[in-house]
Design an enzyme around this catalytic site. Structure first.
Site, short mmCIF file in Angstrom:
data_model
loop_
_atom_site.label_atom_id
_atom_site.label_comp_id
_atom_site.label_asym_id
_atom_site.label_seq_id
_atom_site.Cartn_x
_atom_site.Cartn_y
_atom_site.Cartn_z
N CYS A 7 -35.17 -1.67 9.96
CA CYS A 7 -34.27 -1.20 10.71
C CYS A 7 -34.60 0.19 11.51
O CYS A 7 -34.32 0.20 13.00
CB CYS A 7 -33.03 -0.63 10.10
SG CYS A 7 -32.60 -1.65 8.69
N CYS B 287 -28.33 -8.03 12.96
CA CYS B 287 -29.77 -7.55 12.95
C CYS B 287 -30.55 -8.03 11.98
O CYS B 287 -31.66 -8.32 12.62
CB CYS B 287 -29.60 -5.92 12.56
SG CYS B 287 -28.87 -4.67 13.97
N CYS C 228 0.81 -1.18 -0.02
CA CYS C 228 -0.11 -0.14 0.14
C CYS C 228 0.91 1.35 0.02
O CYS C 228 0.55 2.29 -0.67
CB CYS C 228 -0.88 -0.09 1.17
SG CYS C 228 -1.96 -1.35 1.52
#
Lengths: 110, 272
Positions: B188, B233, B81
């Protein structure tokens, strides 16, 4: 991953004689408790934890701890010490396979 | 302000104050912008203390590992990188440095014709520029690199731009957010908008802000990506989760990250 565990130490570089100071340590480790089962096979995952932590200063042991399966992953340990002379603080962790991980730090007293 | 002070002191003088209000504006400093509050403000005091201690915060193990990977040469092109981007912590114009970069993500990718997040950008770089294998989502390498890159923008406000080509994807994400799903038929928003600040069994619901990801979750005992949280979730409302890095989740990430605009990047945040 290159290494099984990676340690961090935080302690002052220089301290005054007789003045207590804090040493903080953190090591990456999965700390597998030995009580979990593999969800797919139902086999128990063997225990693999760091069971011993030893701190020594100039080759004399100053602090040690026995760790048990309830210790969380990536254990954090902090303790206080007093140094009367300059030297090297050496920390060692030992895992269930007997492998040791060490990290040291020089401390100047003056 | 004067008005509020007057009311507060008036009530106090009458001795009627039993509980402080749930949130006094300005109480949380940078962790609160207008109506939006970071998950930090919903975390327990002890959890916040772990996050605030740059040494005790276990997320930094991943930041450290990401720093090692940053300069690791990998792939057929013989690059790391660092070869292109230089010092990650430096702020330079154009391509170099990573400071502030994470505040803008997800961004619209012209070449792919859709928004991409940081994980995908890291893998784009790995495949196209380094000619290396892409990191697996949720692998130690991917989490470390994402955490390290996002940490370079630590404390800087999230600033996602949703104008232009990205706008329709933002709308799709918003649609996802407000759409009921799963056996429990919950969106949500049912938890994180309608019930933020209320308890769901033993847990305090936050507003579900995205500014701290990858977050070190005490339950996970390691950092996890935002998409891992989405999957969790979705499973909890008994919906079939989408794949990590799927278009659905990236669109949702666009909406959610834009929703946390103004909050500081807390990576690596610590939550319960």
């Amino acid at each position: 991953m290159a290494k099984k565990a990676k340690a961090r130490i935080k302690a002052p570089k220089s301290v005054t004689v007789g003045e207590p100071f804090e040493v903080k340590t953190l090591i990456s480790h999965k700390m597998e408790s030995g009580q979990r089962k593999d969800k797919k096979t139902g086999e128990k995952i063997p225990r693999m934890i760091l069971n011993k932590f030893v701190a020594s200063y100039n080759d004399a042991q100053i602090f040690s701890a026995d760790w048990h399966p309830a210790v969380s992953a990536n254990p954090y340990m902090a303790f206080h010490m007093i140094a009367n002379e300059s030297g090297t603080l050496e920390l060692t962790w030992t895992d269930d396979e007997g492998e040791t991980f060490a990290k040291s730090k020089d401390i100047k007293v003056g | 302000m004067l008005h509020r002070l007057f009311i507060l002191s008036g009530v106090a003088a009458l001795g009627l104050v039993a509980m402080p209000p749930a949130s006094v504006a300005g109480e949380w400093g940078a962790y609160e912008v207008g109506d939006i509050r970071s998950g930090y403000t919903y975390a327990a005091e002890e959890t916040r203390a772990i996050q605030d201690d740059e040494f005790g915060n276990p997320g930094f193990i991943w930041v450290d590992y990401g720093e090692e990977l940053w300069s690791d040469v990998d792939g057929a092109a013989g690059k790391s990188c660092e070869s292109c981007h230089g010092d990650a912590s430096a702020m330079k114009d154009g391509v170099s440095g990573m400071k502030g970069v994470a505040t803008k993500y997800p961004v619209f990718s012209e070449s792919m014709g859709k928004p991409i997040n940081i994980e995908q950008q890291i893998n784009n770089c790995r495949v196209n520029n380094m000619e290396a294998d892409p990191y697996k989502w949720e692998s130690k390498e991917m989490l470390s690199m994402t955490t390290y890159v996002k940490y370079q923008s630590h404390g800087m406000p999230v600033n996602v731009d949703i104008s232009g080509a990205i706008a329709p994807f933002y709308e799709k994400g918003k649609n996802f957010y407000y759409k009921r799903r799963g056996q429990l038929d919950m969106a949500c928003s049912n938890c994180h908008v309608d019930n933020a600040g209320n308890m769901i069994r033993a847990n305090l619901l936050s507003q579900g802000m995205a500014n701290g990801f990858p977050t070190y979750r005490l339950k996970w005992q390691k950092p996890g990506s935002l998409h891992r949280r989405f999957r969790g979730c979705n499973k909890q409302v008994r919906a079939k989760p989408y794949a990590n890095g799927s278009d659905e989740y990236v669109n949702l990430e666009v909406f959610l990250t834009h929703r946390s605009n103004g909050l500081p990047i807390e990576t690596p945040a610590v939550r319960n």
